[in-house]
Scaffold this active site. Structure first.
Site, PDB file in Angstrom:
ATOM      1  N   ASP A 119      -0.852  -9.195  11.371  1.00 21.06           N
ATOM      2  CA  ASP A 119       0.123  -8.341  11.388  1.00 21.06           C
ATOM      3  C   ASP A 119      -0.514  -7.232  12.390  1.00 21.06           C
ATOM      4  O   ASP A 119      -1.524  -6.919  11.796  1.00 21.06           O
ATOM      5  CB  ASP A 119       0.339  -7.647   9.667  1.00 21.06           C
ATOM      6  N   HIS A 126       6.032   4.310  16.172  1.00 19.86           N
ATOM      7  CA  HIS A 126       5.681   4.274  14.012  1.00 19.86           C
ATOM      8  C   HIS A 126       3.728   4.643  14.619  1.00 19.86           C
ATOM      9  O   HIS A 126       4.019   5.129  13.259  1.00 19.86           O
ATOM     10  CB  HIS A 126       5.532   2.973  14.329  1.00 19.86           C
ATOM     11  N   GLU A 190       9.372  -2.255   6.769  1.00 17.04           N
ATOM     12  CA  GLU A 190       9.130  -2.051   8.272  1.00 17.04           C
ATOM     13  C   GLU A 190      10.175  -3.113   8.545  1.00 17.04           C
ATOM     14  O   GLU A 190       9.979  -4.751   8.666  1.00 17.04           O
ATOM     15  CB  GLU A 190       7.193  -2.813   8.470  1.00 17.04           C
ATOM     16  N   GLU A 192      10.515  -4.938  11.821  1.00 14.87           N
ATOM     17  CA  GLU A 192       9.518  -6.424  13.223  1.00 14.87           C
ATOM     18  C   GLU A 192      10.719  -7.662  13.858  1.00 14.87           C
ATOM     19  O   GLU A 192      11.271  -7.859  13.236  1.00 14.87           O
ATOM     20  CB  GLU A 192       7.689  -6.104  11.947  1.00 14.87           C
ATOM     21  N   ASP A 224       8.222  -6.502   6.733  1.00  8.51           N
ATOM     22  CA  ASP A 224       6.749  -6.295   5.934  1.00  8.51           C
ATOM     23  C   ASP A 224       7.023  -5.212   5.270  1.00  8.51           C
ATOM     24  O   ASP A 224       6.472  -4.423   5.128  1.00  8.51           O
ATOM     25  CB  ASP A 224       5.387  -6.151   7.613  1.00  8.51           C
ATOM     26  N   ARG A 228       3.949   2.033   0.203  1.00 10.63           N
ATOM     27  CA  ARG A 228       2.713   3.347   0.515  1.00 10.63           C
ATOM     28  C   ARG A 228       2.280   3.949  -0.130  1.00 10.63           C
ATOM     29  O   ARG A 228       1.097   4.214   0.171  1.00 10.63           O
ATOM     30  CB  ARG A 228       3.631   4.308   1.468  1.00 10.63           C
ATOM     31  N   GLN A 231      -1.466   1.855  -0.297  1.00  9.28           N
ATOM     32  CA  GLN A 231      -2.216   1.939   1.134  1.00  9.28           C
ATOM     33  C   GLN A 231      -2.748   3.215   1.150  1.00  9.28           C
ATOM     34  O   GLN A 231      -3.672   2.946   1.634  1.00  9.28           O
ATOM     35  CB  GLN A 231      -0.602   1.496   2.379  1.00  9.28           C
ATOM     36  N   LYS A 244       0.089  -4.762   0.930  1.00  7.73           N
ATOM     37  CA  LYS A 244       0.765  -5.009   2.424  1.00  7.73           C
ATOM     38  C   LYS A 244       0.928  -6.671   1.622  1.00  7.73           C
ATOM     39  O   LYS A 244       1.279  -7.587   2.445  1.00  7.73           O
ATOM     40  CB  LYS A 244       0.443  -5.330   3.234  1.00  7.73           C
ATOM     41  N   THR A 248       6.104 -10.663   2.852  1.00  8.56           N
ATOM     42  CA  THR A 248       6.575 -10.450   3.580  1.00  8.56           C
ATOM     43  C   THR A 248       8.125 -11.541   4.325  1.00  8.56           C
ATOM     44  O   THR A 248       7.964 -12.462   3.920  1.00  8.56           O
ATOM     45  CB  THR A 248       5.342 -11.420   4.973  1.00  8.56           C
ATOM     46  N   GLU A 349       8.324   7.243   7.807  1.00  4.78           N
ATOM     47  CA  GLU A 349       8.389   7.852   9.130  1.00  4.78           C
ATOM     48  C   GLU A 349      10.083   8.750   8.999  1.00  4.78           C
ATOM     49  O   GLU A 349      10.118  10.035   9.348  1.00  4.78           O
ATOM     50  CB  GLU A 349       8.940   7.568  10.761  1.00  4.78           C
TER      51      GLU A 349
END
Length: 401
Positions: A119, A126, A190, A192, A224, A228, A231, A244, A248, A349
């Site tokens: 990834d 971002h 996420e 992507e 993905d 948070r 993380q 993570k 996915t 975000e």
């Protein structure tokens, strides 16, 4: 390029995601039959295994397999030949006895055997937004970010196909008096695009950007999922790990490079020149409208061409150490985010790290709750047709304490 008309009437509608211009590949099954390779056309699926058994296609028996890896391994010459043959068979004056299955009656499966998963972190919007939340705006972007694609090696074992439920993870979280063991409280998505590698490279040998582009078979939508709070506690000094690894999700259909060729687009403006090994001779991104919804409510919409690095640049950088790539490798683009809150590819975000809740179907939200469904979308708009990617969706199950 204009719409290529087909004898499959549903493929000729202007709002159809799978016109003859597209022909994405996937793996499907119908009642009583084993999974095999197919291509989407309108509301139907071409049974590529049956078509090959009837002598209409030649892929060395690869289409009877339950994954596309064997077909991809045949190389770009075979990819191009099969696409040209399918286009001729499905054109208005083509072969009307081609074996088709209604998409509504089919079960879609993971289209590839994912060899490895990497990834990346390729949207400057971002990267700055998330970096500012974790480290402050003055340290948001590390000094190397505008010089090379930043990535990490993820878990191929937890890549699943659209529609597969995702369980909320347990994890170590930062508590008042040290770590605590609890369900993730800040679960996120996420948005992507995933690049599917269709050719091997040799260990110890670098791949140029041009060679890397030639190795990419096609693209899938990719979510993905991210814990948070896990993380934030684990990511220093080595980056994401368990935050993570929970899952996915990728779409069922792989849209080929050939289908996207008319939509090539330059990416974000460069802050500084790249080193020669990352230089592109032509634009490596695509004019693709992308976005996501939460429980059916549209949340964000942006364009893939906001990205700072293309998949070919990411692949070339991946081999810069001599790291070998394999058929079936999957490269996540990194979260696709525009500059505005309603263009962001993650709730982290959009809500400013949870400080600014958003309304979803009349309810105030900061992060994903149990039972929520996240769905991604992507499409390129042509002259009277569009290139769609199909669904990429997942629903969150409660944690298992």
């Amino acid at each position: 390029m204009a719409l290529i008309r087909s004898w499959v009437d549903s493929a000729n509608r202007a709002d159809c995601p799978f016109p003859l211009n597209n022909l994405p590949y996937g793996v499907f099954s119908v009642a009583g039959a084993a999974p095999r390779c197919g291509a989407a056309i309108g509301t139907m699926i071409v049974d590529l295994a049956d078509a090959e058994a009837c002598g209409l296609l030649d892929a060395g028996g690869a289409f009877a397999q339950p994954r596309l890896n064997e077909f991809m391994a045949l190389g770009r010459g075979k990819w191009d030949a099969v696409r040209a043959r399918l286009t001729a068979l499905l054109a208005e004056d083509g072969h009307r006895d081609l074996p088709l299955a209604p998409m509504a009656d089919a079960t879609l499966h993971l289209p590839i055997r994912v060899t490895e998963y990497t990834d990346f972190y390729a949207s400057r919007n971002h990267a700055f937004n998330v970096g500012a939340l974790f480290r402050g705006p003055e340290n948001a972007l590390p000094p190397q970010w505008t010089h090379m694609p930043i990535g990490y090696n993820g878990r191929a074992s937890s890549v699943v196909v659209s529609g597969t439920p995702i369980r909320r993870p347990m994890g170590q979280l930062k508590g008042e008096n040290g770590p605590e063991w609890a369900p993730c409280r800040r679960l996120d998505l996420e948005l992507e695009l995933g690049a599917v590698v269709g050719a091997d490279s040799t260990m110890g040998e670098r791949v140029s950007v041009d060679q890397a582009e030639d190795m990419i078979f096609g693209y899938v939508l990719l979510n993905d999922w991210s814990a948070r709070d896990v993380q934030a506690w684990e990511y220093q000094p080595l980056g994401p790990f368990q935050s993570k690894a929970l899952g996915t999700t990728i779409g069922s259909w792989i849209v080929t490079q050939a289908a996207l060729e008319p939509f090539r687009s330059p990416g974000a403006n460069r802050v500084n020149p790249l080193l020669p090994y990352l230089a592109e001779k032509r634009p490596g991104l695509y004019d693709l409208t992308v976005g996501w919804s939460l429980n059916g409510q549209a949340m964000a919409r942006t364009n893939y061409n906001v990205m700072y690095y293309s998949s070919a640049q990411q692949l070339a950088h991946h081999t810069s150490s001599g790291c070998p790539m394999r058929v079936g490798d999957l490269l996540g683009s990194g979260t696709i985010s525009g500059p505005a809150p309603d263009q962001t590819g993650a709730l982290l975000e959009m809500t400013g790290g949870g400080r600014n809740p958003v309304m979803v179907n009349g309810e105030s939200r900061t992060f994903i709750q149990d039972g929520d469904e996240i769905a991604l979308f992507a499409q390129a708009q042509g002259d009277g047709y569009r290139i769609g990617f199909g669904p990429c969706a997942g629903t969150i199950l409660p944690a298992q304490p």
